[in-house]
Scaffold this motif. Structure first.
Motif, PDB file in Angstrom:
ATOM      1  N   LEU A 216       0.834  -1.206   0.000  1.00 54.75           N
ATOM      2  CA  LEU A 216       0.000   0.000   0.000  1.00 54.75           C
ATOM      3  C   LEU A 216       0.870   1.258   0.000  1.00 54.75           C
ATOM      4  N   GLU A 217       1.957   1.244   0.715  1.00 50.96           N
ATOM      5  CA  GLU A 217       2.848   2.395   0.713  1.00 50.96           C
ATOM      6  C   GLU A 217       3.351   2.674  -0.698  1.00 50.96           C
ATOM      7  N   GLU A 218       3.732   1.629  -1.436  1.00 47.00           N
ATOM      8  CA  GLU A 218       4.217   1.835  -2.803  1.00 47.00           C
ATOM      9  C   GLU A 218       3.113   2.359  -3.709  1.00 47.00           C
ATOM     10  N   VAL A 219       1.896   1.880  -3.514  1.00 46.41           N
ATOM     11  CA  VAL A 219       0.764   2.380  -4.297  1.00 46.41           C
ATOM     12  C   VAL A 219       0.560   3.870  -4.037  1.00 46.41           C
ATOM     13  N   LEU A 220       0.642   4.275  -2.768  1.00 45.52           N
ATOM     14  CA  LEU A 220       0.397   5.667  -2.427  1.00 45.52           C
ATOM     15  C   LEU A 220       1.564   6.581  -2.806  1.00 45.52           C
ATOM     16  N   VAL A 221       2.777   6.079  -2.746  1.00 41.50           N
ATOM     17  CA  VAL A 221       3.903   6.878  -3.242  1.00 41.50           C
ATOM     18  C   VAL A 221       3.704   7.165  -4.726  1.00 41.50           C
ATOM     19  N   ASP A 222       3.289   6.155  -5.469  1.00 42.44           N
ATOM     20  CA  ASP A 222       3.008   6.341  -6.894  1.00 42.44           C
ATOM     21  C   ASP A 222       1.841   7.307  -7.086  1.00 42.44           C
ATOM     22  N   PHE A 223       0.806   7.170  -6.274  1.00 47.59           N
ATOM     23  CA  PHE A 223      -0.369   8.034  -6.386  1.00 47.59           C
ATOM     24  C   PHE A 223      -0.007   9.492  -6.113  1.00 47.59           C
ATOM     25  N   TRP A 224       0.701   9.747  -5.007  1.00 41.97           N
ATOM     26  CA  TRP A 224       0.992  11.135  -4.641  1.00 41.97           C
ATOM     27  C   TRP A 224       2.032  11.757  -5.560  1.00 41.97           C
TER      28      TRP A 224
ATOM     29  N   ASP B  40      12.498  12.195  -0.239  1.00 42.25           N
ATOM     30  CA  ASP B  40      12.416  13.017   0.966  1.00 42.25           C
ATOM     31  C   ASP B  40      11.144  13.833   1.082  1.00 42.25           C
ATOM     32  N   VAL B  41      10.391  13.957  -0.010  1.00 41.20           N
ATOM     33  CA  VAL B  41       9.173  14.757   0.022  1.00 41.20           C
ATOM     34  C   VAL B  41       7.935  13.871  -0.022  1.00 41.20           C
ATOM     35  N   ILE B  42       7.838  13.009  -1.024  1.00 41.20           N
ATOM     36  CA  ILE B  42       6.629  12.204  -1.213  1.00 41.20           C
ATOM     37  C   ILE B  42       6.585  11.007  -0.265  1.00 41.20           C
ATOM     38  N   ARG B  43       7.603  10.182  -0.270  1.00 40.54           N
ATOM     39  CA  ARG B  43       7.569   8.924   0.477  1.00 40.54           C
ATOM     40  C   ARG B  43       7.310   9.101   1.977  1.00 40.54           C
ATOM     41  N   PRO B  44       7.983  10.012   2.672  1.00 41.08           N
ATOM     42  CA  PRO B  44       7.759  10.109   4.120  1.00 41.08           C
ATOM     43  C   PRO B  44       6.359  10.579   4.511  1.00 41.08           C
TER      44      PRO B  44
ATOM     45  N   ALA C  18       3.409   9.906   2.597  1.00 38.74           N
ATOM     46  CA  ALA C  18       2.375   9.246   1.782  1.00 38.74           C
ATOM     47  C   ALA C  18       1.161   8.827   2.599  1.00 38.74           C
ATOM     48  N   LEU C  19       1.336   8.560   3.889  1.00 39.18           N
ATOM     49  CA  LEU C  19       0.219   8.167   4.755  1.00 39.18           C
ATOM     50  C   LEU C  19       0.075   9.100   5.949  1.00 39.18           C
ATOM     51  N   GLY C  20       0.617  10.320   5.820  1.00 42.56           N
ATOM     52  CA  GLY C  20       0.562  11.273   6.918  1.00 42.56           C
ATOM     53  C   GLY C  20      -0.553  12.287   6.745  1.00 42.56           C
ATOM     54  N   LYS C  21      -0.318  13.498   7.241  1.00 38.84           N
ATOM     55  CA  LYS C  21      -1.294  14.582   7.125  1.00 38.84           C
ATOM     56  C   LYS C  21      -1.140  15.266   5.763  1.00 38.84           C
ATOM     57  N   PHE C  22      -2.257  15.559   5.133  1.00 45.77           N
ATOM     58  CA  PHE C  22      -2.211  16.178   3.821  1.00 45.77           C
ATOM     59  C   PHE C  22      -1.544  17.546   3.874  1.00 45.77           C
ATOM     60  N   ARG C  23      -1.786  18.307   4.936  1.00 44.55           N
ATOM     61  CA  ARG C  23      -1.169  19.635   5.031  1.00 44.55           C
ATOM     62  C   ARG C  23       0.354  19.530   5.093  1.00 44.55           C
ATOM     63  N   ASP C  24       0.873  18.525   5.773  1.00 46.53           N
ATOM     64  CA  ASP C  24       2.321  18.334   5.829  1.00 46.53           C
ATOM     65  C   ASP C  24       2.873  17.993   4.444  1.00 46.53           C
ATOM     66  N   LEU C  25       2.172  17.119   3.740  1.00 42.21           N
ATOM     67  CA  LEU C  25       2.597  16.748   2.389  1.00 42.21           C
ATOM     68  C   LEU C  25       2.544  17.957   1.459  1.00 42.21           C
ATOM     69  N   LEU C  26       1.456  18.707   1.530  1.00 40.61           N
ATOM     70  CA  LEU C  26       1.279  19.885   0.683  1.00 40.61           C
ATOM     71  C   LEU C  26       2.383  20.906   0.939  1.00 40.61           C
TER      72      LEU C  26
END
Length: 634
Positions: free
Chosen positions: A228-236, A258-262, A264-272
Motif C-alpha cells: 500500500l505504501e508503494e501504491v500511495l507513493v506512486d499516487f501522490w 524526501d518529500v513524497i515517500r515520508p 504518503a500516509l501522513g497529514k495532507f497539510r504536511d505533504l502539501l
C-alpha cells in the motif's frame, strides 16, 4: 544496455491468436459496468473468500504473488488491511534492501547529483559546441556523434535558460541565479578520442540517475511487503507531478525520497507544505523566478554585514542576517561612459525586471487542492502567485536548495478566496497552504481522486462523501481517509472487482508478481513500461498520468502487453527469469486449469477459456492468461 529481443515470428503461436486475444481484451474492457452502489455502512468480512482477498491485493498493492493468498487467509483480511495502513510495522524484504543498496544515486542529494552527474556533461557539451563553432569558422568537419546529446538525456530548449536563472526573454530573474559564468569554460583546442570518450562516460554516468530511480520503482512495487505504501507513493507523485527530465532531471530522486515517500500516509497539510517548499516543484513550475510587481528587488547581503568572507566568484547567500538590512541591488544597471561601451553591447536594450509567474499558483489550486471546480477565480490565482513570490531556490551549482528571498516578495496585502492574507514575507504562502488544505473543496477533490484510485473510475458518491467527511474530521489524515475507502461496502462490493484497468506500470509489475519473477537487471522492465506508453517519471504536464481506463485501452497497446507477456513467460527478457515448472508443472492442460483458478479465480469468460486453451506449452498458456481481459483489470 540490454535490448528486448523481438522475433519477427512468434514461436509456436500465430499472430491471429494474439490479435484475437487483444481484441477480446479491448471489447471486454469497453463493456465493463459502472459502479452504482449507494450504501452507507462499511464492513470487512470476517470470512472473506478468495475473490475478495485477491481484489484487496489488486487494489492495495500490485497484485498477488504466489504465496500472498494463503498468507492473507491465515492473517485475516482485516488485519492485513490494518498492517498495510501502518507500513512502519512491516519488516521490509531483505533481498529488496540489498538490491536497492547497490544503487548509489538513490542516496545522494540534488546538489551532489547536479555537481557530479549533470554538470560535467554540460561542461563537456559547452566545450564540444565551442569546438564545433571554431571548426565551422575554419570550414572543418561537424561535431562527432559522440558529442551530440544522447537518447536518455534529451535536449531541452528551455534548459540552458533555466539553468542560468534567465527567463524566456533572456532576462536574469535574480543576479545571484546567473550561472552564465559557467558558459565560459576553458575549451580544449584540438579534437581527440580521449575527449569523445570522456563525454560518452559522462553521459553514461548522468543517465544512471534516471535509470536507477526508475529501476527502484519497479523493484519496490514487485518485491516490497509494504504494498500500500508503494501504491500511495506512486499516487501522490502523480498527484504532485514533477517531470523527471529537462532542468528537473537531478531533482526528482530527492523529491520522491524526501518529500513524497515520508508523507504518503501522513497529514495532507504536511505533504502539501513539503511539496510547496520542494526545489523540484519550485523549479518545475517556475515559481523560483516569480517576482512581485512591487517587490523591492533581489537582495544580497554584503560580506561585511553577513560576517562571512567568501571566495571570489562565489554567489552570496541570499538570506539576510538577523537584524541586518540587506543591500538593495539597483533595478537598472549603471550606464557606462560612452567611450567604454563596446559596439555590440551599446545596441542591447536594458534588462527589465521579471514579472509574476502564475504557474504554481494555478496548479496548486486546480491540481493539488481545490480542483478545477473548486470555486476559485483568475484573480485568486494572481493573488496566490503574489503570496508565493520570494519562494525560490539557490543556483543549481550551489545545490538548488529552497530558500526565501524577501527582495522578490510582493509586500502588499492579498485577498485569496475572500480571506485577507497579510502575514508578511514567507508566512503569506504558509497561510495560503493552511487555507487551501482545510478548504471543503479540497476534502472533496482529494477524496474523489483516492476513491477513483481504489474503487472505480467513476466512484459512487456515497464513498466519496464519507471519505471527504473523514478528511475534514481528521484534519486531512491520509491514513484515515484511505481506511474509510478500503473498508467501505462500495470498495468490497462485487461490482468493484476488476472494475479498473491496470496502467502499463501496474500490468508489468502484476505479471512479475504473479509469476514470481527474479529480477537481476531491471532496465529492460523500465524500457518495457516506456514502450507500453508510460515512461516512468516521464509525464511532462503537471496533470501527471490520468487514472482512467480510456488512457490505456487501445488495440495497439493491448497487443504490446501480450508481446510482453510472451517474452516474460518464455524467459526472453534479459535480466529477468521466471521458473514456471515449480508453480504450474509441465502439463499445459493442468497449467491452464491452475491458472484459471489462481490468477482469474474461475471468472474467465468462455472466450478467455477458449483462447488460453490454445497454448501449446506452459509458457504460452501463461502468456495468454496474463494477456487476458480479466488479468488486464484489477
Amino acid at each position: 544496455m540490454h535490448q528486448i529481443h523481438r522475433e519477427s515470428k512468434l514461436r509456436q503461436l500465430d499472430r491471429s491468436t494474439i490479435g484475437g486475444a487483444a481484441a477480446a481484451v479491448l471489447l471486454s474492457i469497453a463493456s465493463s459496468s459502472v459502479l452504482v452502489a449507494d450504501r452507507t455502512s462499511s464492513a470487512i468480512p470476517s470470512d472473506a473468500d478468495d475473490r475478495t482477498i485477491v481484489h484487496v491485493l489488486n487494489r492495495l498493492g500490485f497484485g498477488p504473488s504466489s504465496n500472498d493468498l494463503e498468507r492473507v487467509r491465515r492473517l485475516g483480511l482485516e488485519k492485513y488491511i490494518d498492517e498495510q495502513l501502518h507500513p512502519e510495522r512491516i519488516r521490509e524484504n531483505e533481498a529488496l534492501e540489498a538490491k536497492l543498496a547497490s544503487f548509489e544515486t538513490l542516496k545522494l542529494s540534488t546538489q551532489v547529483l547536479t555537481q557530479e552527474y549533470d554538470e560535467p556533461v554540460k561542461q563537456l557539451r559547452r566545450a564540444a559546441a565551442r569546438r564545433q563553432s571554431e571548426d565551422s569558422d575554419r570550414g572543418t568537419a561537424p561535431m562527432d556523434e559522440a558529442e551530440r546529446p544522447s537518447e536518455g538525456v534529451p535536449p531541452d530548449a528551455s534548459q540552458a535558460s533555466a539553468m542560468t536563472g534567465r527567463n524566456e526573454n533572456g532576462q536574469v530573474a535574480d543576479p545571484a541565479m546567473d550561472d552564465s559564468q559557467g558558459e565560459r569554460e576553458t575549451v580544449v583546442d584540438k579534437r581527440s578520442p580521449e575527449r569523445r570518450d570522456e563525454l560518452k562516460a559522462a553521459i553514461h554516468k548522468r543517465a544512471l540517475v534516471g535509470q536507477e530511480l526508475a529501476q527502484q520503482k519497479v523493484l519496490r512495487a514487485t518485491y516490497s511487503e509494504r504494498q500500500l505504501e508503494e501504491v500511495l507513493v506512486d499516487f501522490w507523485f502523480n498527484h504532485f507531478n514533477v517531470f523527471g527530465g529537462g532542468n528537473t532531471y537531478t531533482y526528482v530522486t530527492e523529491y520522491e525520497r524526501d518529500v513524497i515517500r515520508p508523507h504518503a500516509l501522513g497529514k495532507f497539510r504536511d505533504l502539501l507544505g513539503t511539496v510547496a517548499h520542494s526545489p523540484a516543484m519550485l523549479r518545475y513550475l517556475d515559481n523560483w523566478r516569480s517576482v512581485g510587481p512591487n517587490a523591492p528587488g533581489p537582495r544580497r547581503p554584503s560580506r561585511r554585514s553577513a560576517g562571512v568572507v567568501r571566495p571570489r566568484g562565489r554567489a552570496p547567500v541570499w538570506r539576510q542576517p538577523p537584524g541586518r538590512v540587506a543591500r538593495r541591488l539597483p533595478t537598472t544597471p549603471p550606464t557606462p561612459a560612452a567611450s567604454t561601451v563596446e559596439p555590440k553591447r551599446a545596441q542591447q536594450q536594458p534588462k527589465t525586471k521579471p514579472g509574476l509567474n502564475e504557474n504554481y499558483a494555478r496548479e496548486l489550486m486546480e491540481l493539488h487542492t481545490l480542483g478545477v471546480e473548486g470555486g476559485y477565480t483568475q484573480q485568486d490565482v494572481i493573488e496566490v502567485a503574489k503570496c508565493f513570490t520570494g519562494w525560490t531556490i539557490r543556483p543549481p551549482k550551489q545545490g538548488g536548495e529552497a530558500i526565501f528571498n524577501p527582495g522578490m516578495h510582493e509586500p502588499a496585502a492579498k485577498r485569496v478566496l475572500g480571506h485577507e492574507i497579510d502575514a508578511g514575507g514567507e508566512r503569506d504562502g504558509e497561510e495560503v497552504l493552511d487555507l487551501l488544505a482545510r478548504h471543503p473543496s479540497t476534502a472533496t477533490f482529494i477524496a474523489t481522486k483516492l476513491a477513483r484510485r481504489f474503487v472505480a473510475d467513476d466512484p459512487p458518491e456515497a464513498v466519496v462523501e464519507r471519505a471527504a467527511e473523514r478528511f475534514r474530521e481528521t484534519d486531512g489524515d491520509i491514513r484515515e481517509v484511505v481506511r474509510t475507502i478500503v473498508t467501505a461496502p462500495e470498495f468490497l462490493d462485487a461490482q468493484a472487482h476488476r472494475a479498473k484497468v491496470k496502467s502499463p506500470f501496474e500490468f508489468v509489475v502484476s505479471a512479475l508478481r504473479a509469476t514470481d519473477a527474479r529480477i537481476e537487471e531491471g532496465e529492460v522492465l523500465v524500457r518495457t513500461v516506456r514502450q507500453l506508453g508510460m515512461p516512468l517519471y516521464g509525464a511532462q504536464p503537471p496533470t501527471g498520468y490520468i487514472d482512467l481506463a480510456s488512457s490505456w485501452t487501445s488495440s495497439g497497446a493491448l497487443l504490446a502487453r501480450m508481446n510482453f507477456a510472451l517474452a516474460l513467460a518464455n524467459n526472453r527478457l534479459p535480466g529477468v527469469t521466471v521458473s514456471l515448472a515449480p508453480l504450474l508443472g509441465n502439463d499445459p492442460a493442468a497449467a491452464h486449469e491452475r491458472l484459471l483458478t489462481s490468477l482469474l479465480l474461475n471468472d474467465a469468460s468462455s472466450e478467455t477459456r477458449a483462447t488460453t486453451a490454445k497454448g501449446k506449452n506452459v509458457a504460452q498458456v501463461t502468456a495468454l492468461t496474463l494477456g487476458s481481459p480479466e488479468f488486464q483489470r484489477k
